[in-house]
Design a protein around this motif. Structure first.
Motif, PDB file in Angstrom:
ATOM      1  N   PRO A 128      80.604  23.527  56.208  1.00  0.00           N
ATOM      2  CA  PRO A 128      80.035  24.858  56.141  1.00  0.00           C
ATOM      3  C   PRO A 128      80.257  25.552  54.972  1.00  0.00           C
ATOM      4  N   SER A 129      79.095  26.316  54.214  1.00  0.00           N
ATOM      5  CA  SER A 129      79.373  27.328  53.309  1.00  0.00           C
ATOM      6  C   SER A 129      78.794  28.553  53.958  1.00  0.00           C
ATOM      7  N   SER A 130      79.460  29.667  54.148  1.00  0.00           N
ATOM      8  CA  SER A 130      78.880  30.708  54.697  1.00  0.00           C
ATOM      9  C   SER A 130      77.752  31.410  54.082  1.00  0.00           C
ATOM     10  N   ILE A 131      77.890  31.172  52.501  1.00  0.00           N
ATOM     11  CA  ILE A 131      76.790  31.749  51.595  1.00  0.00           C
ATOM     12  C   ILE A 131      75.596  31.207  51.816  1.00  0.00           C
ATOM     13  N   LEU A 132      75.720  29.778  51.929  1.00  0.00           N
ATOM     14  CA  LEU A 132      74.267  29.084  52.016  1.00  0.00           C
ATOM     15  C   LEU A 132      73.882  28.918  53.384  1.00  0.00           C
ATOM     16  N   LEU A 133      74.573  29.022  54.387  1.00  0.00           N
ATOM     17  CA  LEU A 133      74.222  29.288  55.936  1.00  0.00           C
ATOM     18  C   LEU A 133      73.853  30.677  56.089  1.00  0.00           C
ATOM     19  N   ALA A 134      74.441  31.716  55.439  1.00  0.00           N
ATOM     20  CA  ALA A 134      73.564  32.943  55.472  1.00  0.00           C
ATOM     21  C   ALA A 134      72.210  33.046  54.798  1.00  0.00           C
ATOM     22  N   LEU A 135      72.102  32.424  53.602  1.00  0.00           N
ATOM     23  CA  LEU A 135      70.895  32.328  52.841  1.00  0.00           C
ATOM     24  C   LEU A 135      69.775  31.665  53.781  1.00  0.00           C
ATOM     25  N   MET A 136      70.137  30.650  54.471  1.00  0.00           N
ATOM     26  CA  MET A 136      69.455  29.719  54.945  1.00  0.00           C
ATOM     27  C   MET A 136      68.616  30.511  56.262  1.00  0.00           C
ATOM     28  N   ALA A 137      69.492  31.450  56.770  1.00  0.00           N
ATOM     29  CA  ALA A 137      69.153  32.103  58.112  1.00  0.00           C
ATOM     30  C   ALA A 137      68.727  33.436  57.724  1.00  0.00           C
ATOM     31  N   SER A 138      68.623  33.810  56.634  1.00  0.00           N
ATOM     32  CA  SER A 138      68.211  35.113  56.115  1.00  0.00           C
ATOM     33  C   SER A 138      66.492  35.186  56.025  1.00  0.00           C
ATOM     34  N   GLY A 139      65.776  34.261  55.886  1.00  0.00           N
ATOM     35  CA  GLY A 139      64.459  34.281  55.731  1.00  0.00           C
ATOM     36  C   GLY A 139      64.030  34.933  54.184  1.00  0.00           C
ATOM     37  N   GLN A 197      66.118  51.121  48.639  1.00  0.00           N
ATOM     38  CA  GLN A 197      64.756  51.522  49.166  1.00  0.00           C
ATOM     39  C   GLN A 197      64.428  51.150  50.522  1.00  0.00           C
ATOM     40  N   PRO A 198      63.729  52.162  51.404  1.00  0.00           N
ATOM     41  CA  PRO A 198      63.627  51.784  52.720  1.00  0.00           C
ATOM     42  C   PRO A 198      63.090  50.592  52.959  1.00  0.00           C
ATOM     43  N   ALA A 199      62.238  50.090  52.171  1.00  0.00           N
ATOM     44  CA  ALA A 199      61.425  48.723  52.405  1.00  0.00           C
ATOM     45  C   ALA A 199      62.128  47.373  51.921  1.00  0.00           C
ATOM     46  N   THR A 200      63.291  47.759  51.356  1.00  0.00           N
ATOM     47  CA  THR A 200      64.102  46.542  50.892  1.00  0.00           C
ATOM     48  C   THR A 200      64.709  45.795  51.993  1.00  0.00           C
ATOM     49  N   LEU A 201      64.413  44.296  52.200  1.00  0.00           N
ATOM     50  CA  LEU A 201      65.157  43.638  52.959  1.00  0.00           C
ATOM     51  C   LEU A 201      66.787  43.447  53.080  1.00  0.00           C
ATOM     52  N   LEU A 202      67.360  43.708  54.128  1.00  0.00           N
ATOM     53  CA  LEU A 202      68.884  43.337  54.114  1.00  0.00           C
ATOM     54  C   LEU A 202      69.126  42.569  55.344  1.00  0.00           C
ATOM     55  N   CYS A 203      69.748  41.346  54.947  1.00  0.00           N
ATOM     56  CA  CYS A 203      70.388  40.713  55.969  1.00  0.00           C
ATOM     57  C   CYS A 203      71.961  40.806  56.146  1.00  0.00           C
ATOM     58  N   VAL A 204      72.507  40.712  57.187  1.00  0.00           N
ATOM     59  CA  VAL A 204      73.935  41.002  57.430  1.00  0.00           C
ATOM     60  C   VAL A 204      74.204  39.682  58.214  1.00  0.00           C
ATOM     61  N   ALA A 205      75.165  39.033  57.735  1.00  0.00           N
ATOM     62  CA  ALA A 205      75.203  37.538  58.502  1.00  0.00           C
ATOM     63  C   ALA A 205      76.803  37.645  58.677  1.00  0.00           C
ATOM     64  N   ALA A 206      77.384  38.071  59.889  1.00  0.00           N
ATOM     65  CA  ALA A 206      78.793  37.885  60.209  1.00  0.00           C
ATOM     66  C   ALA A 206      79.413  36.691  61.240  1.00  0.00           C
ATOM     67  N   GLU A 207      80.524  36.321  60.961  1.00  0.00           N
ATOM     68  CA  GLU A 207      81.155  35.303  61.598  1.00  0.00           C
ATOM     69  C   GLU A 207      80.385  34.146  62.031  1.00  0.00           C
ATOM     70  N   ILE A 208      79.749  33.717  60.957  1.00  0.00           N
ATOM     71  CA  ILE A 208      78.835  32.329  61.042  1.00  0.00           C
ATOM     72  C   ILE A 208      79.555  31.127  61.473  1.00  0.00           C
ATOM     73  N   THR A 209      78.908  30.257  62.331  1.00  0.00           N
ATOM     74  CA  THR A 209      79.279  29.197  63.335  1.00  0.00           C
ATOM     75  C   THR A 209      80.401  29.581  64.498  1.00  0.00           C
ATOM     76  N   LEU A 210      80.606  30.796  64.272  1.00  0.00           N
ATOM     77  CA  LEU A 210      81.603  31.085  65.685  1.00  0.00           C
ATOM     78  C   LEU A 210      80.614  31.787  66.766  1.00  0.00           C
ATOM     79  N   PRO A 211      81.216  31.823  67.898  1.00  0.00           N
ATOM     80  CA  PRO A 211      80.559  32.282  69.148  1.00  0.00           C
ATOM     81  C   PRO A 211      80.110  33.720  68.960  1.00  0.00           C
ATOM     82  N   THR A 212      80.801  34.625  68.252  1.00  0.00           N
ATOM     83  CA  THR A 212      80.354  35.978  67.874  1.00  0.00           C
ATOM     84  C   THR A 212      79.384  36.012  66.724  1.00  0.00           C
TER      85      THR A 212
END
Length: 241
Positions: A128-139, A197-212
């Protein structure tokens, strides 16, 4: 313990670890266990946590036979080439990250570069790479992205850097990926909501692969009213304008 082979160099294995306190084989392939069972020489940031990880994935592994070299902020760079001497003597060496994949936002990259200089075969293992997993899940754009690591500490430099990267993201449709020291996560999220800017997309990906695990992507304007506590939670931030 494996015997060395004087006529053939050992390999450097890049061994991923878990991103948190999960059972290792829930997120790691069985090949990691097999590799660890055949290696006694390791390079790791922290010997105690490395031993704990090895024991968790291979309970029968002999701990007294393990040999460790430490790679962290206190390591003298001139000592690093010697960490690969076992490879030159025919022994395989395992490079362990504290969390995730070695060499990605990790000091292990220096060891890998030296291995190539010494013509030692480098073998990356799946994990697991948290960076790549977050990018995969960010859209967001997985074909054009930049990992920026940490933003500047200085408030003005930080603000200017965020604005510059937002313009770059808009011009080139490039996703911008960041990490932060976990106790500063809340401050960074607050800064993103104030600066982007208000329209900019932001993904927050915390504690990837954990129950939380928490992964949400939405425009900045929708983050204004979100009450989210990221304090001391390993988090990846991604934005795209």
């Amino acid at each position: 313990m494996r015997e060395g082979n004087q006529s053939k160099k050992g390999n450097l294995y890049l061994i991923p670890t878990t991103l948190g306190a999960n059972a290792p084989l829930e997120v790691l392939p069985i090949s990691i266990k097999r590799t660890i069972e055949n290696i006694d020489h390791y390079i790791a940031e922290n010997e105690k946590t490395a031993r704990r990880f090895i024991k968790s994935i291979s309970t029968n592994k002999s701990q007294p036979s393990l040999k460790f070299e430490h790679l962290n902020k206190f390591t003298d760079p001139t000592e690093i080439p010697s960490y690969l001497n076992p490879c030159l003597d025919g022994f395989d060496v395992g490079l362990l990250s504290e969390a995730g994949c070695p060499g990605i936002a990790d000091p292990g990259a220096d060891v890998v570069r030296i291995a190539h200089e010494k013509k030692i075969k480098v073998v990356p293992l799946v994990g697991p790479s948290s960076i790549l997993l977050a990018l995969m899940a960010s859209g967001m754009n997985g074909q054009n992205f930049a990992f920026n690591g940490y933003l500047p500490i200085d408030k003005n430099e930080r603000k200017n850097r965020i604005k510059k990267l937002e313009r770059h993201s808009r011009d080139y449709q490039q996703a911008q990926v960041f990490i932060e020291t976990p106790y500063r996560n809340n401050k960074l999220l607050e800064e993103f909501t104030k600066i982007l800017q208000p329209a900019t997309l932001l993904c927050v990906a915390a504690e990837i692969t954990l129950p939380t695990e928490y992964i949400v992507t939405q425009p900045i304007e929708e983050w204004y009213t979100i009450d989210l506590d990221l304090h001391k939670r390993p988090t990846i931030f991604i934005f795209q304008a």
